[in-house]
Write a protein that holds these residues in place. Structure first.
Motif, PDB file in Angstrom:
ATOM      1  N   PRO A 181      -9.790   4.495  16.717  1.00  0.00           N
ATOM      2  CA  PRO A 181     -10.152   3.131  16.317  1.00  0.00           C
ATOM      3  C   PRO A 181      -9.046   2.372  15.588  1.00  0.00           C
ATOM      4  O   PRO A 181      -9.134   1.152  15.460  1.00  0.00           O
ATOM      5  CB  PRO A 181     -11.355   3.359  15.394  1.00  0.00           C
ATOM      6  N   GLU A 182      -8.016   3.067  15.099  1.00  0.00           N
ATOM      7  CA  GLU A 182      -6.975   2.400  14.298  1.00  0.00           C
ATOM      8  C   GLU A 182      -5.894   1.845  15.221  1.00  0.00           C
ATOM      9  O   GLU A 182      -5.296   2.571  16.013  1.00  0.00           O
ATOM     10  CB  GLU A 182      -6.389   3.394  13.290  1.00  0.00           C
ATOM     11  N   ALA A 183      -5.622   0.539  15.098  1.00  0.00           N
ATOM     12  CA  ALA A 183      -4.804  -0.169  16.090  1.00  0.00           C
ATOM     13  C   ALA A 183      -3.349   0.293  16.133  1.00  0.00           C
ATOM     14  O   ALA A 183      -2.753   0.392  17.213  1.00  0.00           O
ATOM     15  CB  ALA A 183      -4.865  -1.671  15.826  1.00  0.00           C
ATOM     16  N   THR A 184      -2.744   0.564  14.988  1.00  0.00           N
ATOM     17  CA  THR A 184      -1.339   0.957  14.963  1.00  0.00           C
ATOM     18  C   THR A 184      -1.134   2.288  15.669  1.00  0.00           C
ATOM     19  O   THR A 184      -0.243   2.442  16.516  1.00  0.00           O
ATOM     20  CB  THR A 184      -0.823   1.042  13.512  1.00  0.00           C
ATOM     21  N   ASN A 185      -1.950   3.271  15.323  1.00  0.00           N
ATOM     22  CA  ASN A 185      -1.859   4.556  16.009  1.00  0.00           C
ATOM     23  C   ASN A 185      -2.222   4.436  17.484  1.00  0.00           C
ATOM     24  O   ASN A 185      -1.628   5.103  18.346  1.00  0.00           O
ATOM     25  CB  ASN A 185      -2.779   5.579  15.340  1.00  0.00           C
ATOM     26  N   ARG A 186      -3.210   3.599  17.782  1.00  0.00           N
ATOM     27  CA  ARG A 186      -3.659   3.479  19.170  1.00  0.00           C
ATOM     28  C   ARG A 186      -2.549   2.923  20.073  1.00  0.00           C
ATOM     29  O   ARG A 186      -2.398   3.350  21.221  1.00  0.00           O
ATOM     30  CB  ARG A 186      -4.910   2.602  19.248  1.00  0.00           C
TER      31      ARG A 186
ATOM     32  N   ARG B 279       0.828  -1.199   0.000  1.00  0.00           N
ATOM     33  CA  ARG B 279       0.000   0.000   0.000  1.00  0.00           C
ATOM     34  C   ARG B 279       0.867   1.256   0.000  1.00  0.00           C
ATOM     35  O   ARG B 279       0.552   2.239  -0.655  1.00  0.00           O
ATOM     36  CB  ARG B 279      -0.927   0.009   1.223  1.00  0.00           C
ATOM     37  N   LEU B 280       1.991   1.221   0.747  1.00  0.00           N
ATOM     38  CA  LEU B 280       2.884   2.372   0.782  1.00  0.00           C
ATOM     39  C   LEU B 280       3.509   2.631  -0.575  1.00  0.00           C
ATOM     40  O   LEU B 280       3.710   3.771  -0.985  1.00  0.00           O
ATOM     41  CB  LEU B 280       3.984   2.154   1.828  1.00  0.00           C
ATOM     42  N   LEU B 281       3.805   1.546  -1.315  1.00  0.00           N
ATOM     43  CA  LEU B 281       4.411   1.717  -2.627  1.00  0.00           C
ATOM     44  C   LEU B 281       3.438   2.325  -3.622  1.00  0.00           C
ATOM     45  O   LEU B 281       3.850   2.935  -4.606  1.00  0.00           O
ATOM     46  CB  LEU B 281       4.910   0.358  -3.146  1.00  0.00           C
ATOM     47  N   GLU B 282       2.121   2.166  -3.380  1.00  0.00           N
ATOM     48  CA  GLU B 282       1.128   2.749  -4.270  1.00  0.00           C
ATOM     49  C   GLU B 282       1.054   4.268  -4.137  1.00  0.00           C
ATOM     50  O   GLU B 282       0.694   4.971  -5.075  1.00  0.00           O
ATOM     51  CB  GLU B 282      -0.257   2.168  -3.962  1.00  0.00           C
ATOM     52  N   VAL B 283       1.388   4.787  -2.986  1.00  0.00           N
ATOM     53  CA  VAL B 283       1.184   6.206  -2.703  1.00  0.00           C
ATOM     54  C   VAL B 283       1.926   7.118  -3.670  1.00  0.00           C
ATOM     55  O   VAL B 283       1.352   8.090  -4.175  1.00  0.00           O
ATOM     56  CB  VAL B 283       1.558   6.523  -1.240  1.00  0.00           C
ATOM     57  N   PRO B 284       3.224   6.881  -3.972  1.00  0.00           N
ATOM     58  CA  PRO B 284       3.887   7.768  -4.921  1.00  0.00           C
ATOM     59  C   PRO B 284       3.184   7.852  -6.268  1.00  0.00           C
ATOM     60  O   PRO B 284       3.139   8.923  -6.886  1.00  0.00           O
ATOM     61  CB  PRO B 284       5.285   7.144  -5.063  1.00  0.00           C
ATOM     62  N   PHE B 285       2.627   6.739  -6.736  1.00  0.00           N
ATOM     63  CA  PHE B 285       1.935   6.742  -8.022  1.00  0.00           C
ATOM     64  C   PHE B 285       0.627   7.524  -7.946  1.00  0.00           C
ATOM     65  O   PHE B 285       0.247   8.226  -8.884  1.00  0.00           O
ATOM     66  CB  PHE B 285       1.690   5.308  -8.484  1.00  0.00           C
TER      67      PHE B 285
ATOM     68  N   GLU C  35      -5.772   4.656   3.298  1.00  0.00           N
ATOM     69  CA  GLU C  35      -4.937   4.716   2.103  1.00  0.00           C
ATOM     70  C   GLU C  35      -3.641   3.968   2.347  1.00  0.00           C
ATOM     71  O   GLU C  35      -3.083   3.348   1.447  1.00  0.00           O
ATOM     72  CB  GLU C  35      -4.662   6.182   1.742  1.00  0.00           C
ATOM     73  N   PHE C  36      -3.106   4.066   3.540  1.00  0.00           N
ATOM     74  CA  PHE C  36      -1.987   3.239   3.982  1.00  0.00           C
ATOM     75  C   PHE C  36      -1.931   3.302   5.496  1.00  0.00           C
ATOM     76  O   PHE C  36      -2.502   4.191   6.122  1.00  0.00           O
ATOM     77  CB  PHE C  36      -0.652   3.669   3.367  1.00  0.00           C
ATOM     78  N   VAL C  37      -1.270   2.317   6.107  1.00  0.00           N
ATOM     79  CA  VAL C  37      -1.188   2.227   7.556  1.00  0.00           C
ATOM     80  C   VAL C  37       0.262   2.417   7.978  1.00  0.00           C
ATOM     81  O   VAL C  37       1.142   1.673   7.547  1.00  0.00           O
ATOM     82  CB  VAL C  37      -1.716   0.867   8.073  1.00  0.00           C
ATOM     83  N   GLU C  38       0.489   3.421   8.815  1.00  0.00           N
ATOM     84  CA  GLU C  38       1.821   3.688   9.355  1.00  0.00           C
ATOM     85  C   GLU C  38       1.624   4.507  10.613  1.00  0.00           C
ATOM     86  O   GLU C  38       0.808   5.427  10.621  1.00  0.00           O
ATOM     87  CB  GLU C  38       2.661   4.449   8.329  1.00  0.00           C
ATOM     88  N   ALA C  39       2.332   4.182  11.675  1.00  0.00           N
ATOM     89  CA  ALA C  39       2.206   4.947  12.909  1.00  0.00           C
ATOM     90  C   ALA C  39       2.431   6.427  12.619  1.00  0.00           C
ATOM     91  O   ALA C  39       3.412   6.807  11.999  1.00  0.00           O
ATOM     92  CB  ALA C  39       3.206   4.457  13.947  1.00  0.00           C
TER      93      ALA C  39
END
Length: 273
Positions: A118-123, A4-10, A158-162
């Motif tokens: 509600p998002e586990a990584t950020n939480r 998903r992260l690789l999709e972001v630049p495009f 769109e992507f998951v990252e802390a």
């Protein structure tokens, strides 16, 4: 997550008419720079706003950028802190990793901040940051998406990252199921006191949160909102409807401009009595 992260630049290349290879090179360089800065900082950094100093953990590019510029909202955080006397109940709706929550919890003396994330990584990072900055009795974390109805919904991103803040309630099946709750229902169950102050950053779902508060809006003194112009389309609403709801509830609206980090499609608003 990596795919998903690789999709972001495009996606960004298409949006801004930039060759994808240049956008990918930029992202790669920025990630390398952020990793180097995180290593130099030892995985954490102290940030000061007004009289409050908060320590934030750093592990990702987004966390580094958020700690560096506070999402472009330093002045808004300062304004919120300036109106607190330390005894308030504050609800941070869309708390992320605690950009607002940690400063508020640090400033309270006998009050309490409830962080909805509600998002586990950020939480997970939110809990680490709060533990590092304030005593347990000053804060609560709820894995709930405040909305206009009680139930469950799909949380997509769109992507998951802390440190990332791109999560939204989706009608698709791609994502994770989360609990949705009306703010009014939480208070009616005597689970939490009526909030004195609200901060809302929910990626276009601002109207849903306000609708779910119901008559509680008659008692909330102050609301700080991040309004998303385009993302509100996801919920078939519009920023004008958000502002109208606030005026109907008796608030005076004070524009706070756009984030200083030049995020597009966003403006900041203070609703007060």
């Amino acid at each position: 997550m990596k795919d998903r992260l690789l999709e972001v630049p495009f996606q960004l290349a298409a949006r801004y008419d930039v060759p994808p290879i240049l956008m990918r090179a930029y992202f790669a360089a920025e990630r390398a720079y952020c990793r180097a800065r995180i290593a130099v900082a030892g995985g954490a950094t102290d940030i000061e706003v007004g009289d409050e100093t908060v320590r934030f953990g750093l592990s990702t590019r987004m966390e580094y950028r958020r700690a560096r510029d506070l999402g472009g909202e330093r002045a808004v955080i300062a304004a919120l802190l300036n109106e607190l006397d330390g005894t308030e109940t504050v609800w941070d709706v869309g708390a992320g990793v605690g950009t607002y929550t940690c400063f508020v919890a640090n400033a309270l003396t006998s009050g309490h901040v409830v962080a909805f994330e509600p998002e586990a990584t950020n939480r997970a990072r939110l809990r680490e940051n709060l533990t590092a900055n304030a005593p347990d009795e000053r804060w609560t974390i709820l894995p709930i998406a405040l909305a206009d109805r009680n139930g469950v919904a799909v949380l997509a991103s769109e992507f998951v990252e802390a440190g990332g803040g791109h999560h939204y309630l989706s009608t698709d099946d791609t994502g994770v199921l989360v609990q949705t709750q009306c703010g009014a229902a939480l208070v009616s169950k005597d689970e939490f006191g009526v909030p004195d102050v609200l901060k809302i950053d929910v990626q276009g779902a601002e109207k849903l949160v306000l609708d779910g508060m119901g008559s509680l809006l008659d008692t909330v003194e102050s609301i700080y909102l991040e309004i998303h112009r385009e993302k509100s389309d996801r919920y078939e609403t519009h920023p004008d409807a958000v502002e109208e709801s606030l005026r109907d509830a008796g608030y005076t609206l004070i524009p706070l401009g756009e984030p200083t980090n030049r995020r597009s499609g966003v403006y900041l608003l203070h609703a007060c009595r």
